[in-house]
Scaffold this motif. Sequence first.
Motif, PDB file in Angstrom:
ATOM      1  N   LEU A 123       0.763  -1.194   0.046  1.00 34.86           N
ATOM      2  CA  LEU A 123      -0.099  -0.021   0.034  1.00 34.86           C
ATOM      3  C   LEU A 123       0.962   1.304   0.019  1.00 34.86           C
ATOM      4  O   LEU A 123       0.754   2.072  -0.760  1.00 34.86           O
ATOM      5  CB  LEU A 123      -1.020  -0.168   1.245  1.00 34.86           C
ATOM      6  CG  LEU A 123      -1.507   1.355   1.399  1.00 34.86           C
ATOM      7  CD1 LEU A 123      -2.754   1.519   0.287  1.00 34.86           C
ATOM      8  CD2 LEU A 123      -2.476   1.190   2.897  1.00 34.86           C
ATOM      9  N   LEU A 124       1.921   1.324   0.883  1.00 34.22           N
ATOM     10  CA  LEU A 124       2.721   2.442   1.105  1.00 34.22           C
ATOM     11  C   LEU A 124       3.495   2.516  -0.401  1.00 34.22           C
ATOM     12  O   LEU A 124       3.695   3.852  -0.767  1.00 34.22           O
ATOM     13  CB  LEU A 124       3.529   2.500   2.229  1.00 34.22           C
ATOM     14  CG  LEU A 124       2.877   2.670   3.503  1.00 34.22           C
ATOM     15  CD1 LEU A 124       3.693   2.476   4.807  1.00 34.22           C
ATOM     16  CD2 LEU A 124       1.737   3.709   3.508  1.00 34.22           C
ATOM     17  N   ASP A 125       4.109   1.284  -1.040  1.00 31.49           N
ATOM     18  CA  ASP A 125       4.755   1.660  -2.214  1.00 31.49           C
ATOM     19  C   ASP A 125       4.019   2.266  -3.131  1.00 31.49           C
ATOM     20  O   ASP A 125       4.490   2.860  -3.816  1.00 31.49           O
ATOM     21  CB  ASP A 125       5.237  -0.004  -2.611  1.00 31.49           C
ATOM     22  CG  ASP A 125       6.430  -0.585  -1.559  1.00 31.49           C
ATOM     23  OD1 ASP A 125       6.992   0.209  -0.845  1.00 31.49           O
ATOM     24  OD2 ASP A 125       6.274  -1.832  -1.654  1.00 31.49           O
ATOM     25  N   LEU A 126       2.616   1.603  -3.326  1.00 30.15           N
ATOM     26  CA  LEU A 126       1.922   2.486  -4.407  1.00 30.15           C
ATOM     27  C   LEU A 126       1.458   3.673  -3.963  1.00 30.15           C
ATOM     28  O   LEU A 126       1.433   4.532  -4.939  1.00 30.15           O
ATOM     29  CB  LEU A 126       0.631   1.436  -4.563  1.00 30.15           C
ATOM     30  CG  LEU A 126       0.879   0.102  -5.087  1.00 30.15           C
ATOM     31  CD1 LEU A 126      -0.401  -0.818  -4.949  1.00 30.15           C
ATOM     32  CD2 LEU A 126       1.480   0.127  -6.570  1.00 30.15           C
ATOM     33  N   THR A 127       1.076   4.063  -2.940  1.00 26.21           N
ATOM     34  CA  THR A 127       0.540   5.512  -2.659  1.00 26.21           C
ATOM     35  C   THR A 127       1.432   6.608  -2.448  1.00 26.21           C
ATOM     36  O   THR A 127       1.176   7.681  -2.543  1.00 26.21           O
ATOM     37  CB  THR A 127      -0.436   5.443  -1.410  1.00 26.21           C
ATOM     38  OG1 THR A 127       0.072   5.181  -0.372  1.00 26.21           O
ATOM     39  CG2 THR A 127      -1.669   4.313  -1.790  1.00 26.21           C
ATOM     40  N   THR A 128       2.765   6.180  -2.079  1.00 29.02           N
ATOM     41  CA  THR A 128       3.697   7.309  -1.795  1.00 29.02           C
ATOM     42  C   THR A 128       4.962   7.457  -3.221  1.00 29.02           C
ATOM     43  O   THR A 128       5.562   8.324  -2.931  1.00 29.02           O
ATOM     44  CB  THR A 128       4.445   7.073  -0.763  1.00 29.02           C
ATOM     45  OG1 THR A 128       5.113   5.650  -0.731  1.00 29.02           O
ATOM     46  CG2 THR A 128       3.768   6.749   0.618  1.00 29.02           C
ATOM     47  N   ASP A 129       4.363   6.848  -4.129  1.00 27.39           N
ATOM     48  CA  ASP A 129       5.474   7.337  -5.083  1.00 27.39           C
ATOM     49  C   ASP A 129       4.692   8.190  -6.188  1.00 27.39           C
ATOM     50  O   ASP A 129       4.558   7.817  -7.368  1.00 27.39           O
ATOM     51  CB  ASP A 129       5.326   5.824  -5.928  1.00 27.39           C
ATOM     52  CG  ASP A 129       6.600   5.733  -7.054  1.00 27.39           C
ATOM     53  OD1 ASP A 129       7.639   6.812  -6.893  1.00 27.39           O
ATOM     54  OD2 ASP A 129       6.561   4.754  -7.852  1.00 27.39           O
ATOM     55  N   ALA A 139      -4.899   6.128  -8.242  1.00 25.94           N
ATOM     56  CA  ALA A 139      -5.501   5.092  -8.228  1.00 25.94           C
ATOM     57  C   ALA A 139      -5.274   4.041  -7.021  1.00 25.94           C
ATOM     58  O   ALA A 139      -6.421   3.477  -6.597  1.00 25.94           O
ATOM     59  CB  ALA A 139      -5.194   4.295  -9.605  1.00 25.94           C
ATOM     60  N   ALA A 140      -4.188   3.857  -6.797  1.00 26.60           N
ATOM     61  CA  ALA A 140      -4.081   3.142  -5.371  1.00 26.60           C
ATOM     62  C   ALA A 140      -4.768   3.612  -4.084  1.00 26.60           C
ATOM     63  O   ALA A 140      -5.640   2.923  -3.407  1.00 26.60           O
ATOM     64  CB  ALA A 140      -2.735   2.657  -5.294  1.00 26.60           C
ATOM     65  N   MET A 141      -4.432   4.892  -4.203  1.00 31.51           N
ATOM     66  CA  MET A 141      -5.252   5.606  -2.833  1.00 31.51           C
ATOM     67  C   MET A 141      -6.826   5.719  -2.898  1.00 31.51           C
ATOM     68  O   MET A 141      -7.480   5.338  -1.975  1.00 31.51           O
ATOM     69  CB  MET A 141      -4.789   7.132  -2.757  1.00 31.51           C
ATOM     70  CG  MET A 141      -5.350   8.005  -1.691  1.00 31.51           C
ATOM     71  SD  MET A 141      -4.859   7.446  -0.093  1.00 31.51           S
ATOM     72  CE  MET A 141      -3.281   8.501   0.269  1.00 31.51           C
ATOM     73  N   LEU A 155      -5.476  -3.760  -4.665  1.00 31.59           N
ATOM     74  CA  LEU A 155      -4.660  -2.514  -4.983  1.00 31.59           C
ATOM     75  C   LEU A 155      -3.881  -2.564  -6.274  1.00 31.59           C
ATOM     76  O   LEU A 155      -3.993  -1.829  -7.116  1.00 31.59           O
ATOM     77  CB  LEU A 155      -3.724  -2.262  -3.903  1.00 31.59           C
ATOM     78  CG  LEU A 155      -4.365  -1.822  -2.536  1.00 31.59           C
ATOM     79  CD1 LEU A 155      -3.229  -1.877  -1.678  1.00 31.59           C
ATOM     80  CD2 LEU A 155      -4.938  -0.498  -2.657  1.00 31.59           C
ATOM     81  N   ASP A 156      -3.701  -4.044  -6.579  1.00 28.59           N
ATOM     82  CA  ASP A 156      -2.594  -4.286  -7.720  1.00 28.59           C
ATOM     83  C   ASP A 156      -3.587  -4.051  -8.798  1.00 28.59           C
ATOM     84  O   ASP A 156      -3.329  -3.505 -10.167  1.00 28.59           O
ATOM     85  CB  ASP A 156      -2.078  -5.463  -7.427  1.00 28.59           C
ATOM     86  CG  ASP A 156      -0.812  -5.606  -6.726  1.00 28.59           C
ATOM     87  OD1 ASP A 156      -0.360  -4.555  -6.606  1.00 28.59           O
ATOM     88  OD2 ASP A 156      -0.536  -6.512  -6.109  1.00 28.59           O
ATOM     89  N   ARG A 157      -4.903  -4.540  -8.771  1.00 23.78           N
ATOM     90  CA  ARG A 157      -5.899  -4.572  -9.859  1.00 23.78           C
ATOM     91  C   ARG A 157      -6.163  -2.994 -10.281  1.00 23.78           C
ATOM     92  O   ARG A 157      -6.333  -2.527 -11.245  1.00 23.78           O
ATOM     93  CB  ARG A 157      -7.224  -5.268  -9.465  1.00 23.78           C
ATOM     94  CG  ARG A 157      -6.962  -6.665  -9.854  1.00 23.78           C
ATOM     95  CD  ARG A 157      -8.311  -7.431  -9.728  1.00 23.78           C
ATOM     96  NE  ARG A 157      -9.277  -7.177  -8.602  1.00 23.78           N
ATOM     97  CZ  ARG A 157      -9.135  -7.736  -7.083  1.00 23.78           C
ATOM     98  NH1 ARG A 157      -8.274  -8.538  -7.250  1.00 23.78           N
ATOM     99  NH2 ARG A 157      -9.929  -7.500  -6.222  1.00 23.78           N
ATOM    100  N   ALA A 158      -6.197  -2.215  -9.295  1.00 22.60           N
ATOM    101  CA  ALA A 158      -6.542  -0.728  -9.433  1.00 22.60           C
ATOM    102  C   ALA A 158      -5.466  -0.150  -9.938  1.00 22.60           C
ATOM    103  O   ALA A 158      -5.922   0.663 -11.097  1.00 22.60           O
ATOM    104  CB  ALA A 158      -6.802   0.073  -8.418  1.00 22.60           C
ATOM    105  N   VAL A 159      -4.284  -0.434 -10.155  1.00 26.00           N
ATOM    106  CA  VAL A 159      -3.214   0.209 -10.601  1.00 26.00           C
ATOM    107  C   VAL A 159      -3.084  -0.245 -12.173  1.00 26.00           C
ATOM    108  O   VAL A 159      -2.267   0.116 -13.020  1.00 26.00           O
ATOM    109  CB  VAL A 159      -1.982   0.480  -9.841  1.00 26.00           C
ATOM    110  CG1 VAL A 159      -2.175   1.058  -8.665  1.00 26.00           C
ATOM    111  CG2 VAL A 159      -1.180  -1.044  -9.367  1.00 26.00           C
ATOM    112  N   ALA A 160      -3.219  -1.771 -11.968  1.00 25.31           N
ATOM    113  CA  ALA A 160      -3.120  -2.384 -13.446  1.00 25.31           C
ATOM    114  C   ALA A 160      -4.056  -1.913 -14.440  1.00 25.31           C
ATOM    115  O   ALA A 160      -3.706  -2.036 -15.780  1.00 25.31           O
ATOM    116  CB  ALA A 160      -3.199  -3.949 -13.183  1.00 25.31           C
TER     117      ALA A 160
END
Length: 162
Positions: A123-129, A139-141, A155-160
Amino acid sequence: MADKIVPCLWFDGEAEAATAFYVGLLPDSRVTAVNRSPVDTPSGPAGSVLTVQFVLAGREYVALNGGSAFHFTEAVSFMVMTEDQAETDRLWDALIADGGRENACGWLKDRWGLSWQITPRRLLDLTTDTDADPARAAAAMTAMMTMTKIDIAALDRAVADL
């Protein structure tokens, strides 16, 4: 105690039960001392458990049986960084059992009212980058904001889907 600053958690007579539960959740956790009051106090008679010193995930804490005057609020929480969905699920399920309550976005309260954030590192990897890919972070947030317990696959589906 070796740490210079040791957080103290206030309980209403259940410090020993709470710490026994907490130290069973995470590696590098243990009760280091149970201290009994030498005199009667407003929270209990002489000889009753006054404080419990414990280590939780390598950090020192004290649990105090201070009585009913104060209660936990969301202003202070324990954020536990999890490595995968299995660890997220295990901790989540244990903490909400026996009277705990789910909240939004990975937050919950345990049966004693202490707030926890069960936070997958993903979660933090996706939302803080936000510098590398602002759309991906957004998208992750956005996906996280719809969740109670964090679902890493969602989360992975949302960013994919970008």
